[in-house]
Design a protein around this motif. Structure first.
Motif, mmCIF file in Angstrom:
data_model
loop_
_atom_site.group_PDB
_atom_site.id
_atom_site.type_symbol
_atom_site.label_atom_id
_atom_site.label_comp_id
_atom_site.label_asym_id
_atom_site.label_seq_id
_atom_site.Cartn_x
_atom_site.Cartn_y
_atom_site.Cartn_z
ATOM 1 N N ASN A 246 0.816 -1.224 0.000
ATOM 2 C CA ASN A 246 0.000 0.000 0.000
ATOM 3 C C ASN A 246 0.848 1.273 0.000
ATOM 4 O O ASN A 246 0.298 2.369 0.117
ATOM 5 N N TYR A 247 2.140 1.119 -0.111
ATOM 6 C CA TYR A 247 3.079 2.247 -0.163
ATOM 7 C C TYR A 247 2.781 3.249 0.957
ATOM 8 O O TYR A 247 2.567 4.441 0.732
ATOM 9 N N LEU A 248 2.788 2.727 2.187
ATOM 10 C CA LEU A 248 2.398 3.544 3.333
ATOM 11 C C LEU A 248 3.532 4.399 3.881
ATOM 12 O O LEU A 248 3.288 5.318 4.664
ATOM 13 N N ILE A 249 4.767 4.087 3.497
ATOM 14 C CA ILE A 249 5.890 4.892 3.986
ATOM 15 C C ILE A 249 6.368 5.810 2.865
ATOM 16 O O ILE A 249 6.931 5.340 1.861
ATOM 17 N N ARG A 250 6.123 7.094 3.029
ATOM 18 C CA ARG A 250 6.490 8.068 1.999
ATOM 19 C C ARG A 250 7.425 9.156 2.523
ATOM 20 O O ARG A 250 7.986 9.913 1.739
#
Length: 588
Positions: A246-250
């Motif tokens: 979910n590409y939660l670390i940006r």
């Protein structure tokens, strides 16, 4: 006049190049002499020191002797690098060094394959057993960088920095359309449903079989990747997978929220924290030594019995080869020397190769087989030991690989370019010839396609080489040829998968292979010696090819495109039947 000017300019250019090379050689000789004068002394390590580890250089299997080492080259800075062997050895030495209190790890970039990265990670895990700390800090964490940093007791990052965590991907560059536009037809003869080394010349996308094996390989590697991070950070692997999917670390806030880091700090805040930990006054600098500069005196070992570690890394080529490649003749000669050396009681063949020439692979395999009759031979696999890399490993007594190693790829192919379209239609060049026999120009003419009869001949030879390959694997692994063929067909496997299908004996790095070899030789005390002998730095510059010099000069400007240029150069130099891994994998 034009001809005269042309020769004058060529002469001037030649003289200039000679002077430049002589200048660099002179600087190299001076620096080499100076470095050798101090090489016998231990590095000046201050008390209460921190070992600074940054891996922002190309990491090869073994530290190569370089005349440029430590020289500040205009526009390039100081040239320093360490091979995997010395990185691991120095971390191990620091573990026992009372002057070293911990490691400051700055993984800004890591230029190495996953199996190499895993070996470094295991050395860091072992370092922590001493009770010393590891602190990781970076402005930017790549996925490989974070994979290593996850070992640390504490992980920090710049408040405005970034952490890349989105899963692994790998791509293949396809050249068919470009070749079509140039009028070049790559004629392919192969054995193996999964032998897709030739696909970039024939297709514009992966075949179903290639996509299947790449997906399988990548997922197996990803499982091991997540498992190690989960262990280091105490975060369930399923949670890590969901975070990546979910590409939660940006940004840094996300990284802290999901416990990927312990805190956000600017560099000055990190230094203050480390000073308090070490008991250093705020106004003073932290005693630090870089891993690149750290060294310890050579150990005096009384044992006469040896376990030889013979390095074999790079493409497998016919003849002597060069630095960074495996020459069939050269490696075979090294094996013969070790076989006849009574001091050497066992041999560990350290393989990191995507394969190459089938002939050279067979020549090396023969020497492995002969050596095994005299003393134990154990293989340790690095990032790659596939196709020809597996060919030279198969007959060993035992084979060990990392979970992330890419191996197998038991298959062969031949690649014959037909440049008629390019020569005739694009360049207006036509060729004609006379010959004494029907097949006199077979495999040498590039201005016409193979005839049906010629194709049959080449296919028969490819089939023969594949049979030889599978037969040797059958002998070495104690499997039937049919069983080898069922897991062969050019398919690649991870080390973990290869253990399950019988191509590899166990998971482990170089040290496990050394321990196994010593046990097979019934050695209680022994010393480990690396082969081939490292070249003298000055001799290495004299043997440097003009192609390497040119690539060194323009490499910085080529940047990420350098890999593609190297790939094209390798393709144009291939001859004969190849046993080579299907692609060059760059995991991102």
């Amino acid at each position: 006049m034009k001809s005269f000017l042309k020769y004058v300019l060529a002469t001037i250019t030649g003289i200039a190049v000679v002077f430049v090379l002589l200048f660099f050689i002179l600087v190299a000789v001076i620096s080499s002499t100076v470095s050798q004068m101090g090489s016998s002394t231990e590095a000046n390590v201050p008390n209460n020191a921190v070992l600074y580890v940054s891996l922002n250089h190309v990491i090869s299997e073994r530290t190569a002797a370089s005349p440029w080492e430590g020289i500040d080259l205009p526009g390039y800075g100081a040239v320093k690098s360490l091979g995997l062997n010395d990185i691991v050895a120095r971390i191990q030495a620091a573990k026992e060094d009372s002057r070293i209190k911990g490691i400051y790890f700055n993984p800004s970039s890591v230029n190495a394959g996953m199996a190499t990265v895993k070996a470094i990670r295991e050395a860091l895990v072992d370092f922590k057993k001493s009770g010393k700390f590891i602190i990781a800090y970076s402005d930017v964490y790549t996925q490989k960088g974070y994979y290593l940093a996850s070992v640390a007791d504490s992980i920090y990052m710049n408040p405005e920095g970034s952490l890349d965590f989105k899963g692994l991907s790998s791509s293949v560059t396809f050249l068919k359309e470009a070749l079509d536009k140039l009028g070049v037809d790559m004629q392919v003869v192969k054995v193996g449903t999964y032998k897709s080394a030739v696909e970039p010349f024939l297709l514009n996308e992966m075949s179903a079989a290639n996509r299947e094996q790449m997906t399988s390989y990548l997922n197996s590697t990803y499982d091991a990747f997540l498992a190690n991070i989960a262990e280091g950070r105490k975060i369930p692997a399923d949670s890590l997978r969901a975070i990546a999917d979910n590409y939660l670390i940006r940004n840094a806030d996300d990284a802290k929220r999901y416990k990927f880091i312990d805190d956000k700090l600017y560099k000055d805040e990190l230094l203050t924290l480390m000073k308090k930990r070490l008991g250093v006054e705020e106004k003073k600098d932290i005693p630090t030594i870089s891993l690149l500069d750290y060294s310890t005196p050579a150990k005096t070992e009384s044992a006469t019995d040896r376990v030889a570690v013979l390095y074999a890394y790079g493409d497998i080529v016919d003849g002597e080869g060069s630095e960074g490649s495996i020459g069939g003749e050269k490696l075979s000669r090294e094996l013969r020397k070790l076989r006849r050396d009574d001091r050497v009681k066992a041999v560990v063949l350290r393989v990191n190769s995507p394969g190459g020439s089938a002939l050279a692979s067979d020549i090396i395999a023969r020497e492995v087989e002969l050596t095994k009759k005299v003393k134990p031979v154990v293989v340790s696999m690095g990032d790659y030991a596939a196709s020809g890399g597996y060919y030279i490993s198969a007959l060993a007594d035992s084979i060990f690989a990392e979970k992330e190693t890419l191996t197998g790829s038991i298959g062969v192919f031949g690649l014959i370019p037909n440049m008629k379209g390019l020569l005739n239609n694009k360049l207006g060049i036509h060729m004609d010839e006379v010959k004494t026999g029907k097949f006199a120009d077979l495999m040498t003419s590039v201005d016409r396609p193979l005839t049906a009869e010629e194709y049959t001949i080449v296919q028969a030879e490819v089939n023969r080489v594949y049979h030889t390959f599978t037969s040797k694997v059958s002998t070495g692994r104690k499997m039937t040829v049919a069983a080898v063929d069922s897991i062969g067909q050019g398919r690649v496997w991870t080390g973990q998968q290869a253990v399950a299908n019988g191509l590899v004996d166990g998971i482990g790095g170089l040290q496990r292979a050394i321990n196994s070899a010593a046990a097979k030789a019934k050695l209680k005390t022994y010393r480990t010696v690396e082969y081939p002998a490292v070249k003298d730095p000055f001799a290495s510059i004299l043997s440097t090819s003009k192609e390497k010099i040119k690539m060194w000069v323009i490499g910085e400007e080529l940047g990420e495109y350098r890999a593609y240029i190297e790939q094209l150069r390798t393709v144009t130099k291939r001859s004969g039947i190849q046993a080579r891994v299907p692609y060059s994998l760059e995991i991102k």
